[in-house]
Design a protein around this motif. Structure first.
Motif, PDB file in Angstrom:
ATOM      1  N   VAL A 384      64.748 -68.705   2.237  1.00 35.68           N
ATOM      2  CA  VAL A 384      64.816 -69.228   3.599  1.00 35.68           C
ATOM      3  C   VAL A 384      66.250 -69.661   3.872  1.00 35.68           C
ATOM      4  CG1 VAL A 384      64.040 -71.050   5.158  1.00 35.68           C
ATOM      5  CG2 VAL A 384      62.419 -69.969   3.604  1.00 35.68           C
ATOM      6  N   PRO A 385      66.908 -69.116   4.906  1.00 33.44           N
ATOM      7  CA  PRO A 385      68.300 -69.493   5.179  1.00 33.44           C
ATOM      8  C   PRO A 385      68.400 -70.894   5.772  1.00 33.44           C
ATOM      9  CG  PRO A 385      67.504 -67.988   6.858  1.00 33.44           C
ATOM     10  CD  PRO A 385      66.414 -68.085   5.836  1.00 33.44           C
ATOM     11  N   LEU A 386      69.596 -71.486   5.668  1.00 37.48           N
ATOM     12  CA  LEU A 386      69.870 -72.804   6.233  1.00 37.48           C
ATOM     13  C   LEU A 386      70.289 -72.640   7.687  1.00 37.48           C
ATOM     14  CD1 LEU A 386      70.079 -75.843   5.645  1.00 37.48           C
ATOM     15  CD2 LEU A 386      72.445 -75.470   4.953  1.00 37.48           C
ATOM     16  N   PRO A 387      69.538 -73.195   8.647  1.00 38.18           N
ATOM     17  CA  PRO A 387      69.866 -73.006  10.069  1.00 38.18           C
ATOM     18  C   PRO A 387      71.299 -73.396  10.399  1.00 38.18           C
ATOM     19  CG  PRO A 387      67.727 -74.063   9.826  1.00 38.18           C
ATOM     20  CD  PRO A 387      68.339 -74.027   8.449  1.00 38.18           C
ATOM     21  N   PHE A 388      71.938 -72.597  11.251  1.00 38.12           N
ATOM     22  CA  PHE A 388      73.295 -72.782  11.769  1.00 38.12           C
ATOM     23  C   PHE A 388      74.382 -72.492  10.725  1.00 38.12           C
ATOM     24  CE2 PHE A 388      70.624 -75.980  13.932  1.00 38.12           C
ATOM     25  CZ  PHE A 388      70.684 -75.490  15.229  1.00 38.12           C
ATOM     26  N   ILE A 389      74.072 -72.557   9.436  1.00 37.44           N
ATOM     27  CA  ILE A 389      75.105 -72.496   8.405  1.00 37.44           C
ATOM     28  C   ILE A 389      75.051 -71.190   7.622  1.00 37.44           C
ATOM     29  CG2 ILE A 389      75.968 -73.601   6.304  1.00 37.44           C
ATOM     30  CD1 ILE A 389      75.154 -76.266   7.423  1.00 37.44           C
ATOM     31  N   SER A 390      73.871 -70.756   7.195  1.00 34.91           N
ATOM     32  CA  SER A 390      73.764 -69.518   6.430  1.00 34.91           C
ATOM     33  C   SER A 390      74.190 -68.318   7.274  1.00 34.91           C
ATOM     34  CB  SER A 390      72.326 -69.312   5.937  1.00 34.91           C
ATOM     35  OG  SER A 390      71.979 -70.261   4.967  1.00 34.91           O
ATOM     36  N   TYR A 391      74.696 -67.291   6.588  1.00 32.69           N
ATOM     37  CA  TYR A 391      75.096 -66.070   7.292  1.00 32.69           C
ATOM     38  C   TYR A 391      73.866 -65.351   7.832  1.00 32.69           C
ATOM     39  CZ  TYR A 391      76.743 -61.333   8.097  1.00 32.69           C
ATOM     40  OH  TYR A 391      77.021 -60.111   8.673  1.00 32.69           O
ATOM     41  N   GLY A 392      73.981 -64.877   9.044  1.00 32.49           N
ATOM     42  CA  GLY A 392      72.891 -64.133   9.680  1.00 32.49           C
ATOM     43  C   GLY A 392      72.988 -64.267  11.185  1.00 32.49           C
ATOM     44  N   GLY A 393      73.319 -63.162  11.848  1.00 28.29           N
ATOM     45  CA  GLY A 393      73.515 -63.218  13.294  1.00 28.29           C
ATOM     46  C   GLY A 393      72.242 -63.501  14.059  1.00 28.29           C
ATOM     47  N   SER A 394      71.140 -62.852  13.683  1.00 27.71           N
ATOM     48  CA  SER A 394      69.875 -63.050  14.396  1.00 27.71           C
ATOM     49  C   SER A 394      69.421 -64.506  14.294  1.00 27.71           C
ATOM     50  CB  SER A 394      68.798 -62.129  13.827  1.00 27.71           C
ATOM     51  OG  SER A 394      69.189 -60.783  13.903  1.00 27.71           O
ATOM     52  N   ALA A 395      69.491 -65.066  13.087  1.00 30.96           N
ATOM     53  CA  ALA A 395      69.049 -66.440  12.879  1.00 30.96           C
ATOM     54  C   ALA A 395      69.917 -67.414  13.661  1.00 30.96           C
ATOM     55  CB  ALA A 395      69.075 -66.779  11.388  1.00 30.96           C
ATOM     56  N   LEU A 396      71.231 -67.193  13.662  1.00 27.00           N
ATOM     57  CA  LEU A 396      72.133 -68.116  14.349  1.00 27.00           C
ATOM     58  C   LEU A 396      71.933 -68.069  15.863  1.00 27.00           C
ATOM     59  CD1 LEU A 396      74.462 -70.113  14.240  1.00 27.00           C
ATOM     60  CD2 LEU A 396      76.047 -68.181  14.205  1.00 27.00           C
ATOM     61  N   VAL A 397      71.833 -66.868  16.415  1.00 23.59           N
ATOM     62  CA  VAL A 397      71.653 -66.741  17.868  1.00 23.59           C
ATOM     63  C   VAL A 397      70.335 -67.367  18.308  1.00 23.59           C
ATOM     64  CG1 VAL A 397      71.321 -65.101  19.754  1.00 23.59           C
ATOM     65  CG2 VAL A 397      73.133 -64.723  18.082  1.00 23.59           C
ATOM     66  N   MET A 398      69.253 -67.092  17.577  1.00 19.87           N
ATOM     67  CA  MET A 398      67.958 -67.646  17.951  1.00 19.87           C
ATOM     68  C   MET A 398      67.913 -69.170  17.782  1.00 19.87           C
ATOM     69  SD  MET A 398      65.973 -65.335  19.172  1.00 19.87           S
ATOM     70  CE  MET A 398      67.443 -64.671  19.955  1.00 19.87           C
ATOM     71  N   SER A 399      68.577 -69.686  16.746  1.00 21.32           N
ATOM     72  CA  SER A 399      68.624 -71.141  16.557  1.00 21.32           C
ATOM     73  C   SER A 399      69.367 -71.812  17.713  1.00 21.32           C
ATOM     74  CB  SER A 399      69.299 -71.483  15.230  1.00 21.32           C
ATOM     75  OG  SER A 399      68.551 -71.009  14.137  1.00 21.32           O
ATOM     76  N   LEU A 400      70.486 -71.221  18.131  1.00 25.56           N
ATOM     77  CA  LEU A 400      71.241 -71.790  19.252  1.00 25.56           C
ATOM     78  C   LEU A 400      70.475 -71.653  20.563  1.00 25.56           C
ATOM     79  CD1 LEU A 400      74.832 -70.588  18.292  1.00 25.56           C
ATOM     80  CD2 LEU A 400      73.982 -72.932  18.301  1.00 25.56           C
ATOM     81  N   CYS A 401      69.688 -70.592  20.707  1.00 19.55           N
ATOM     82  CA  CYS A 401      68.823 -70.472  21.895  1.00 19.55           C
ATOM     83  C   CYS A 401      67.777 -71.587  21.906  1.00 19.55           C
ATOM     84  CB  CYS A 401      68.137 -69.107  21.914  1.00 19.55           C
ATOM     85  SG  CYS A 401      69.220 -67.725  22.356  1.00 19.55           S
ATOM     86  N   GLY A 402      67.209 -71.884  20.738  1.00 21.79           N
ATOM     87  CA  GLY A 402      66.267 -72.990  20.655  1.00 21.79           C
ATOM     88  C   GLY A 402      66.909 -74.314  21.026  1.00 21.79           C
ATOM     89  N   VAL A 403      68.142 -74.530  20.573  1.00 22.95           N
ATOM     90  CA  VAL A 403      68.866 -75.749  20.951  1.00 22.95           C
ATOM     91  C   VAL A 403      69.108 -75.784  22.456  1.00 22.95           C
ATOM     92  CG1 VAL A 403      71.073 -76.962  20.715  1.00 22.95           C
ATOM     93  CG2 VAL A 403      69.938 -76.037  18.698  1.00 22.95           C
ATOM     94  N   GLY A 404      69.408 -74.633  23.041  1.00 21.59           N
ATOM     95  CA  GLY A 404      69.611 -74.582  24.490  1.00 21.59           C
ATOM     96  C   GLY A 404      68.386 -75.024  25.269  1.00 21.59           C
ATOM     97  N   VAL A 405      67.207 -74.643  24.809  1.00 23.76           N
ATOM     98  CA  VAL A 405      65.963 -75.076  25.467  1.00 23.76           C
ATOM     99  C   VAL A 405      65.810 -76.597  25.373  1.00 23.76           C
ATOM    100  CG1 VAL A 405      63.447 -74.939  25.374  1.00 23.76           C
ATOM    101  CG2 VAL A 405      64.815 -72.867  25.123  1.00 23.76           C
ATOM    102  N   VAL A 406      66.088 -77.155  24.196  1.00 26.35           N
ATOM    103  CA  VAL A 406      65.981 -78.606  24.032  1.00 26.35           C
ATOM    104  C   VAL A 406      67.020 -79.321  24.902  1.00 26.35           C
ATOM    105  CG1 VAL A 406      66.075 -80.508  22.381  1.00 26.35           C
ATOM    106  CG2 VAL A 406      65.068 -78.337  21.708  1.00 26.35           C
ATOM    107  N   LEU A 407      68.230 -78.747  25.013  1.00 32.20           N
ATOM    108  CA  LEU A 407      69.254 -79.335  25.882  1.00 32.20           C
ATOM    109  C   LEU A 407      68.799 -79.344  27.340  1.00 32.20           C
ATOM    110  CD1 LEU A 407      72.570 -77.830  24.431  1.00 32.20           C
ATOM    111  CD2 LEU A 407      71.787 -80.206  24.289  1.00 32.20           C
ATOM    112  N   SER A 408      68.067 -78.313  27.735  1.00 32.06           N
ATOM    113  CA  SER A 408      67.529 -78.286  29.104  1.00 32.06           C
ATOM    114  C   SER A 408      66.549 -79.436  29.322  1.00 32.06           C
ATOM    115  CB  SER A 408      66.838 -76.943  29.359  1.00 32.06           C
ATOM    116  OG  SER A 408      66.260 -76.909  30.648  1.00 32.06           O
ATOM    117  N   LEU A 409      65.708 -79.706  28.309  1.00 29.00           N
ATOM    118  CA  LEU A 409      64.792 -80.848  28.408  1.00 29.00           C
ATOM    119  C   LEU A 409      65.561 -82.164  28.456  1.00 29.00           C
ATOM    120  CD1 LEU A 409      62.103 -79.725  25.788  1.00 29.00           C
ATOM    121  CD2 LEU A 409      61.938 -79.582  28.279  1.00 29.00           C
ATOM    122  N   ALA A 410      66.644 -82.255  27.686  1.00 29.01           N
ATOM    123  CA  ALA A 410      67.452 -83.476  27.691  1.00 29.01           C
ATOM    124  C   ALA A 410      68.148 -83.664  29.036  1.00 29.01           C
ATOM    125  CB  ALA A 410      68.480 -83.418  26.561  1.00 29.01           C
ATOM    126  N   ARG A 411      68.609 -82.578  29.645  1.00 32.25           N
ATOM    127  CA  ARG A 411      69.239 -82.679  30.970  1.00 32.25           C
ATOM    128  C   ARG A 411      68.243 -83.133  32.017  1.00 32.25           C
ATOM    129  NH1 ARG A 411      70.582 -78.827  33.666  1.00 32.25           N
ATOM    130  NH2 ARG A 411      72.258 -79.784  34.841  1.00 32.25           N
TER     131      ARG A 411
END
Length: 434
Positions: A384-411
């Motif tokens: 299991v890769p470490l979110p945001f840190i481990s190498y992997g483009g798909s995992a990094l992009v999807m993790s940042l998309c998930g953060v974007g959704v949470v940021l929308s809730l925070a806004r």
């Protein structure tokens, strides 16, 4: 007539007259400890969520922690992958450059999603889950196999991992379905159907690609969605028993998985003596790092000793190069992210938003906990890769998309405080006078 000297000090002169500059300096010196205490108290109340700017602090805690973890990831991917890239005849910066490119794409997607009303995303729930299922079937047909796992689709020199997209699609779909059935969730049939069958189908397709680690994360996402949806907790006991039985069946039907478990328990595994090699080298890297590490880029274990040093075991390289201090920094950043996302989720009154934010929180932090426990030898090696840190483009992009959704809730939480009500009232009063 000679004037008698008077007591001198801050705010006074020898002639007895007040000295404004001296008095100000004395007040500043006297209030310095109180100002320090006030600053610490204000920072803590802001972090805790009780300060005046708690809404804004939540948004910036999530944003700052995510960007910091992403930056650390690019630096550590460069350090951990340079040796492997040179051995393959490539530039030592090639892998890190790809990670930086995917980070840029993910950050743009994160900022776009942070400006979108999450309710607008509901219309993409069913198309997203259907597309995820189709991609998971496609990867079993034409997918690329790496280290025994068939999880990638290669297009034009770039690989895409559908299971990472499936996590995001499942989160969005579950939140939409459970919000529609909000008044029926007291009945177990409506609580479990169709969420459990669809999630089980996604998990089955991932397991067929021999990726047990990702399937466990998807199980965690499904459980979190049902929990934040308010499903009766008694159902979790039965679901937990079924999940445990399924995990045992998957373990016993695979010699490789059984060897990983027996190796983790300290027993030898016939025919696979090198199964525990990766875990042993990861622990050796953590131990050799000491308090401050051997220095950034100076890891010795990355020289063909730790398999997947820039991926699943990048936390071991962090521990070796940056020491205990570096690992604590990563832990603190994930802890800040956990606190901030929990604050967002706990303030949601809408079921859709609560399930959406809670499932993303379980996805990010659960996966991070599994990875770090695996590297530290607390869990078997399950890839299991470490979110945001481990190498992997798909995992990094999807993790940042998930953060974007949470940021929308925070806004959305910040919106009431940022509205200009006094000016509206003044304008309304002015119109009445005219």
């Amino acid at each position: 007539m000679v004037s008698t000297p008077t007591r001198s000090g801050p705010g006074r002169t020898r002639g007895g007259k007040a000295d404004p500059a001296g008095r100000a300096a004395g007040v500043a010196r006297a209030s310095l400890p109180s100002r320090i205490r006030s600053g610490i108290s204000g920072f803590w109340s802001t972090l805790e969520g009780s300060g005046k700017s708690s809404g804004g602090s939540t948004y910036y805690l999530i944003l700052g922690a995510s960007l910091a973890l992403t930056a650390i990831g690019i630096i550590m991917v460069l350090s951990a992958s340079s040796v492997e890239a040179i051995a393959a005849g490539e530039s030592p910066y090639s892998i890190a450059t790809k990670q930086g490119m995917f980070a840029a794409i993910g950050i743009v997607a994160m900022l776009v999603l942070s400006r979108v009303n999450v309710l607008w995303l509901k219309r993409f729930a069913w198309p997203s889950i259907i597309l995820a299922g189709a991609l998971l079937v496609l990867v079993l047909v034409i997918g690329k196999r790496v280290l025994g796992n068939q999880n990638w689709i290669e297009i034009g020199g770039f690989t895409f991992q559908p299971s990472e997209y499936a996590k995001f699609a499942l989160v969005l779909w579950m939140a939409t379905v459970l919000s529609v059935k909000a008044k029926l969730l007291d009945k177990w049939t409506h609580a479990l159907i169709p969420v459990v069958p669809v999630s089980a189908a996604i998990i089955t397709l991932i397991v067929l690609g021999h990726d047990l680690g990702t399937s466990l994360v998807v199980m965690l996402i499904m459980a979190a969605g049902l929990f934040f949806g308010g499903v009766n907790l008694k159902l979790f006991a039965a679901a937990g028993g079924v999940a445990a039985a399924a995990a045992l069946i998957l373990a016993f039907t695979s010699g490789n998985r059984m060897c990983r478990i027996t190796s983790w328990m300290g027993q030898s595994c016939a025919g696979a003596s090198d199964i525990g090699f990766q875990s042993e080298q990861g622990l050796s890297a953590l131990a050799s790092g000491g308090w401050l590490g051997v220095g950034l880029g100076q890891s010795r274990q990355k020289y063909q000793w730790i398999p997947e040093a820039h991926n699943d075991f990048i936390f071991a390289v962090i521990g070796e190069e940056l020491g205990l201090v570096g690992t604590i920094v990563v832990l603190v950043l994930f802890a800040l992210l956990a606190v901030a996302i929990y604050r967002v989720v706990s303030h949601q009154e809408d079921l859709f938003a609560r399930v959406l934010g809670g499932s993303i929180m379980a996805w990010m932090l659960g996966q991070a906990a599994i990875n770090m426990a695996m590297v530290a030898g607390l869990l078997p090696v399950i890839g299991v890769p470490l979110p945001f840190i481990s190498y992997g483009g798909s995992a990094l992009v999807m993790s940042l998309c998930g953060v974007g959704v949470v940021l929308s809730l925070a806004r959305a939480q910040m919106a009431p405080a940022s509205r200009s009500k006094p000016r509206w009232r003044f304008a309304k009063t002015a119109r009445k006078r005219t």
